[in-house]
Design an enzyme around this catalytic site. Sequence first.
Site, PDB file in Angstrom:
ATOM      1  N   TYR A  69       0.581  -2.132   1.723  1.00  0.00           N
ATOM      2  CA  TYR A  69       0.328  -2.437   3.044  1.00  0.00           C
ATOM      3  C   TYR A  69       0.455  -4.223   3.010  1.00  0.00           C
ATOM      4  O   TYR A  69       0.664  -4.760   4.583  1.00  0.00           O
ATOM      5  CB  TYR A  69      -1.111  -2.712   3.322  1.00  0.00           C
ATOM      6  CG  TYR A  69      -0.983  -0.820   3.683  1.00  0.00           C
ATOM      7  CD1 TYR A  69      -0.106  -0.189   4.937  1.00  0.00           C
ATOM      8  CD2 TYR A  69      -1.983   0.201   3.027  1.00  0.00           C
ATOM      9  CE1 TYR A  69      -0.254   0.964   4.695  1.00  0.00           C
ATOM     10  CE2 TYR A  69      -1.818   1.405   3.076  1.00  0.00           C
ATOM     11  CZ  TYR A  69      -1.008   2.007   3.827  1.00  0.00           C
ATOM     12  OH  TYR A  69      -1.149   3.476   4.134  1.00  0.00           O
ATOM     13  N   PHE A  82     -13.696   4.116   8.696  1.00  0.00           N
ATOM     14  CA  PHE A  82     -12.140   4.850   9.702  1.00  0.00           C
ATOM     15  C   PHE A  82     -11.077   4.699   8.893  1.00  0.00           C
ATOM     16  O   PHE A  82     -10.925   4.596   7.597  1.00  0.00           O
ATOM     17  CB  PHE A  82     -12.658   4.399  10.659  1.00  0.00           C
ATOM     18  CG  PHE A  82     -11.507   2.499  10.680  1.00  0.00           C
ATOM     19  CD1 PHE A  82     -10.234   2.569  10.793  1.00  0.00           C
ATOM     20  CD2 PHE A  82     -12.101   1.546  10.481  1.00  0.00           C
ATOM     21  CE1 PHE A  82      -9.105   1.604  10.589  1.00  0.00           C
ATOM     22  CE2 PHE A  82     -11.489   0.150  10.290  1.00  0.00           C
ATOM     23  CZ  PHE A  82     -10.599   0.553  10.560  1.00  0.00           C
TER      24      PHE A  82
HETATM   25  C1  COA Z   1       2.890   5.656   0.259  1.00  0.00           C
HETATM   26  C2  COA Z   1       3.234   6.376   0.541  1.00  0.00           C
HETATM   27  C3  COA Z   1       2.762   6.516   1.543  1.00  0.00           C
HETATM   28  C4  COA Z   1       4.900   5.827   0.346  1.00  0.00           C
HETATM   29  O1  COA Z   1       6.025   6.564   1.372  1.00  0.00           O
HETATM   30  P1  COA Z   1       6.781   6.339   1.179  1.00  0.00           P
HETATM   31  O2  COA Z   1       7.556   7.609   2.504  1.00  0.00           O
HETATM   32  O3  COA Z   1       7.444   7.011  -0.003  1.00  0.00           O
HETATM   33  O4  COA Z   1       7.402   4.678   0.781  1.00  0.00           O
HETATM   34  P2  COA Z   1       8.629   4.461   1.791  1.00  0.00           P
HETATM   35  O5  COA Z   1      10.007   4.878   0.895  1.00  0.00           O
HETATM   36  O6  COA Z   1       9.042   4.314   2.973  1.00  0.00           O
HETATM   37  O7  COA Z   1       8.367   2.656   0.834  1.00  0.00           O
HETATM   38  C5  COA Z   1       8.069   1.671   1.741  1.00  0.00           C
HETATM   39  C6  COA Z   1       7.756   0.452   0.813  1.00  0.00           C
HETATM   40  O8  COA Z   1       6.309   1.062   0.312  1.00  0.00           O
HETATM   41  C7  COA Z   1       6.730   0.663  -1.251  1.00  0.00           C
HETATM   42  N1  COA Z   1       5.629   2.213  -1.556  1.00  0.00           N
HETATM   43  C8  COA Z   1       6.158   3.626  -1.774  1.00  0.00           C
HETATM   44  N2  COA Z   1       5.245   3.721  -2.097  1.00  0.00           N
HETATM   45  C9  COA Z   1       4.174   2.524  -2.345  1.00  0.00           C
HETATM   46  C10 COA Z   1       2.945   2.694  -3.570  1.00  0.00           C
HETATM   47  N3  COA Z   1       2.532   4.208  -3.858  1.00  0.00           N
HETATM   48  N4  COA Z   1       2.484   1.797  -4.086  1.00  0.00           N
HETATM   49  C11 COA Z   1       3.346   0.585  -3.923  1.00  0.00           C
HETATM   50  N5  COA Z   1       4.354   0.245  -2.885  1.00  0.00           N
HETATM   51  C12 COA Z   1       4.307   1.480  -2.168  1.00  0.00           C
HETATM   52  C13 COA Z   1       8.062   1.045  -1.820  1.00  0.00           C
HETATM   53  O9  COA Z   1       8.299   0.578  -2.778  1.00  0.00           O
HETATM   54  C14 COA Z   1       9.027   0.333  -0.298  1.00  0.00           C
HETATM   55  O10 COA Z   1       9.116  -0.953  -0.320  1.00  0.00           O
HETATM   56  P3  COA Z   1      10.250  -1.730  -0.199  1.00  0.00           P
HETATM   57  O11 COA Z   1      10.202  -1.459   1.367  1.00  0.00           O
HETATM   58  O12 COA Z   1       9.511  -3.301   0.195  1.00  0.00           O
HETATM   59  O13 COA Z   1      10.638  -1.819  -0.958  1.00  0.00           O
HETATM   60  C15 COA Z   1       3.457   7.548  -0.127  1.00  0.00           C
HETATM   61  O14 COA Z   1       4.202   7.597  -1.222  1.00  0.00           O
HETATM   62  C16 COA Z   1       2.194   8.965  -0.435  1.00  0.00           C
HETATM   63  O15 COA Z   1       2.063   9.343   0.570  1.00  0.00           O
HETATM   64  N6  COA Z   1       1.011   8.822  -1.720  1.00  0.00           N
HETATM   65  C17 COA Z   1      -0.250   9.378  -1.512  1.00  0.00           C
HETATM   66  C18 COA Z   1      -1.084   8.961  -0.301  1.00  0.00           C
HETATM   67  C19 COA Z   1      -1.030   7.366  -0.386  1.00  0.00           C
HETATM   68  O16 COA Z   1      -1.214   6.816  -1.359  1.00  0.00           O
HETATM   69  N7  COA Z   1      -0.802   6.612   1.043  1.00  0.00           N
HETATM   70  C20 COA Z   1      -1.383   5.188   0.823  1.00  0.00           C
HETATM   71  C21 COA Z   1      -2.866   4.901   0.655  1.00  0.00           C
HETATM   72  S1  COA Z   1      -3.403   5.131   2.595  1.00  0.00           S
END
Ligand code: COA
Length: 314
Positions: free
Chosen positions: A42, A314
Site C-alpha cells: 500500500y 476493521f
Molecule cells: C494483492 C492483490 C490484491 C494484488 O492484486 P493485483 O490485481 O494482482 O495487483 P496489480 O496487478 O494491480 O498490482 C498493483 C501493484 O501492486 C504490486 N503487487 C501486487 N501484488 C503484490 C504483493 N502481493 N506484494 C507486493 N506488491 C504487490 C504490483 O507489482 C503492482 O505494482 P506497481 O503498479 O507499482 O508496478 C492480489 O494479489 C491478491 O488478492 N492477493 C491475495 C490477498 C491479499 O494479499 N490482499 C492484500 C492484503 S490486504
Amino acid sequence: MSVAATHRRRGILRAMMGELHGRYAGAGTPLALLTASAGGIYDRFGYGVATLDRWVEIDRPRAVLRPGTPDPRGVRFADTEEVAQRVPDIHRRWCAGRPGAVSRSDRWWELVLLDRPHQRRGGTARFHLLHEDGYVGYRMDSGVCRIADFFAVTDEAHAALWRVLLAMDPVSTIATRAVTDDDPLRWMLTDARAIRTTSVADDVWARVLDTPAVLAARRYAVEIDVVLQVHDPDGYAGGRFRLRGGPDGAVCEPTDAAADVHTDVPALGALALGGVRAHTTARAGRITADDPALLRRFDAACRADREPYAGTSF
Ligand SMILES: CC(C)(COP(=O)(O)OP(=O)(O)OC[C@H]1O[C@@H](n2cnc3c(N)ncnc32)[C@H](O)[C@@H]1OP(=O)(O)O)[C@@H](O)C(=O)NCCC(=O)NCCS
C-alpha cells in the site's frame, strides 16, 4: 482487497484503488484508512503506517500494583442490556480524546454484543466490566483472560478497571492489544516486566487525499508556521501548503511561498495522527528540510500527546 488468483498482476488492484480514491476525493473525504494483511502493497498507493497493533501478555500473579497506586473503585459487572445502553456513549467520549480512535456505529455495537459463538474463538461468552467512564469486555480461555475491548475515558477509570482485572485470582495471563507503549499501567506495577509485548505490527494505514483539510483538522503540540511541499504522484494530496498551527487548532492553505519541508504522501499519512515522528521519516529520507531547527520544531509540533490507537479492528 483481494483479486481472483486467475486475474492477478494485470493491474486490477491498481484500477480498484484508483476508483476508490477518485470516489473518496469526489465525496470530499480527506483521509483514507485501511488495515492490511500484507505490508508491501500500500505504500505505492500513498498509504503510510499511522498506528501500531501491539499485543501484550500480562503475567497476572507477577503484576502487583505499587503501594500508593490510585484506588478509585466504581467498577461492577454489567449485563448486555446495560452495556448496550451505556457503553456506546463511553466509547464516543473515549474516541474524542484519543488520536486514531475508530468510531463505532450502533449497528457495530449490536454485532459486538450479539456475541455469537464464532466471535468467541473457543473462549467463554463475553463478560462486561462497567465504570461510569470506562468499559472492559473480555472472555476467559483456559486460564487466560482475553480482553476484547478496553476503553477508559479518565485515568480514574483506567486505574479502577486494571485493579479489578489484576485481582482475578485464578487467571494466569491477561492478553490484550489495549496497552499501548504510553499506557500508564507499566508505571503502576512493582515489576513492569510482568507486561510482555508479544508482537508489534502495522495497524492503521493512512492516505491523505486532501492535505489542507487533514492538517487543519488536528492540533499541534507547539506553535508551528511552515510551508510544506507534498509530493503525490497520483495528484490528490500534492501541492504546496502553508500550515500555521498550535495547541488550539490550525489553518492550512495553498501558497506560492518557497517550501521549508518536502514530504512524500505516505510519510504525510504517517504524520497525520501524530504517532510517527517527522524526525524518523526524515532520517529515512522521506521528509527533507534545509533548516534542521525548523524540522525539529515541525517534529515537536506534530507529535500527539497520546499514542494513536484505533481500538477497533476493521
Ligand atoms: C494483492 C492483490 C490484491 C494484488 O492484486 P493485483 O490485481 O494482482 O495487483 P496489480 O496487478 O494491480 O498490482 C498493483 C501493484 O501492486 C504490486 N503487487 C501486487 N501484488 C503484490 C504483493 N502481493 N506484494 C507486493 N506488491 C504487490 C504490483 O507489482 C503492482 O505494482 P506497481 O503498479 O507499482 O508496478 C492480489 O494479489 C491478491 O488478492 N492477493 C491475495 C490477498 C491479499 O494479499 N490482499 C492484500 C492484503 S490486504
